[in-house]
Design a protein around this motif. Structure first.
Motif, PDB file in Angstrom:
ATOM      1  N   GLY A 129       0.934  -1.064  -0.111  1.00 29.39           N
ATOM      2  CA  GLY A 129       0.035   0.075   0.144  1.00 29.39           C
ATOM      3  C   GLY A 129       0.739   1.385   0.240  1.00 29.39           C
ATOM      4  N   ASP A 138     -10.814   8.325   6.346  1.00 30.61           N
ATOM      5  CA  ASP A 138     -10.034   8.204   5.001  1.00 30.61           C
ATOM      6  C   ASP A 138      -9.756   9.347   4.272  1.00 30.61           C
ATOM      7  N   PHE A 169      -2.218   3.356   3.026  1.00 26.50           N
ATOM      8  CA  PHE A 169      -2.562   2.266   2.104  1.00 26.50           C
ATOM      9  C   PHE A 169      -2.567   2.966   0.713  1.00 26.50           C
ATOM     10  N   THR A 170      -3.107   1.904  -0.364  1.00 28.52           N
ATOM     11  CA  THR A 170      -2.790   1.928  -1.670  1.00 28.52           C
ATOM     12  C   THR A 170      -3.377   3.318  -2.489  1.00 28.52           C
ATOM     13  N   ASN A 185       3.021   2.116   2.471  1.00 30.80           N
ATOM     14  CA  ASN A 185       3.425   2.496   3.775  1.00 30.80           C
ATOM     15  C   ASN A 185       4.881   2.553   4.091  1.00 30.80           C
TER      16      ASN A 185
END
Length: 156
Positions: free
Chosen positions: A30, A129, A98-99, A32
C-alpha cells in the motif's frame, strides 16, 4: 609497501563512509513507509518524508495541524505509523498509508462529535480516510484532534 597500505586504508574509509549513508526507506504494501520505531519529531518527519507521492502532502498537513492544535504534542513512530499523544506512551491518534488513501485513526473516535465517518471492528475507534482528490476539511479535523487530545488515550 607504504603505497599498498594507503590504498587499503582509503578503501576501508570509503566503505565506512558508504555504510553511514541512510538507505531510502522500504515501502510496504500500500506504499506505507517502513520506519524504525522511535520517539520524538525526527522519526515522524522521516516517515512523512518517505510517504509516496500525494500522500506526503497529506502527512505534512496532518502533522502541522496536529502540532498547531495540540501544543507540546508527543510524537512517535510505532508499527510503521506516526502516533500522537499528550503524555508519554499514551496516544490519541495515528495515521497509515494504504494504496489509495491515508487512514487517520482516532482511538477514542466514537466519543467525538460529530463521529468520524469510518467504522472499526473496535467499538471505540473511528477512522477518516483521505483520498487523493478529497478536500480536507481542516477545521473539522482540528476539532476532532482537539477533542481526541482531551480524552483518555490508548497505551500501546
Amino acid at each position: 609497501m607504504v603505497k599498498a597500505t594507503s590504498t587499503k586504508s582509503a578503501k576501508v574509509a570509503k566503505k565506512a563512509t558508504a555504510k553511514r549513508v541512510p538507505a531510502k526507506p522500504t515501502l510496504l504494501s500500500g506504499g506505507n513507509p517502513q520506519i524504525a520505531k522511535g520517539y520524538g519529531d525526527a522519526p515522524v518527519q522521516a516517515y512523512i518524508a518517505a510517504m509516496p507521492g500525494w500522500k506526503r502532502d497529506v502527512g505534512r498537513r496532518l502533522d502541522a495541524l496536529i502540532a498547531r492544535t495540540v501544543p507540546g504534542v508527543r510524537k512517535a513512530v510505532k508499527w510503521n505509523s506516526p502516533f500522537y499523544g499528550v503524555e508519554d506512551q499514551v496516544w490519541f491518534l495515528s495515521f497509515h498509508c494504504f494504496t489509495k488513501y491515508v487512514k487517520v485513526a482516532f482511538f477514542r473516535g466514537a466519543q467525538l462529535a460529530p463521529i468520524p465517518p469510518g467504522a472499526s471492528k473496535q467499538k471505540h475507534v473511528r477512522y477518516l480516510d483521505i483520498h487523493e482528490d478529497d478536500q480536507l476539511d481542516e477545521a473539522q479535523v482540528a476539532a476532532w484532534v482537539k477533542q481526541a487530545a482531551a480524552l483518555p488515550g490508548e497505551r500501546m
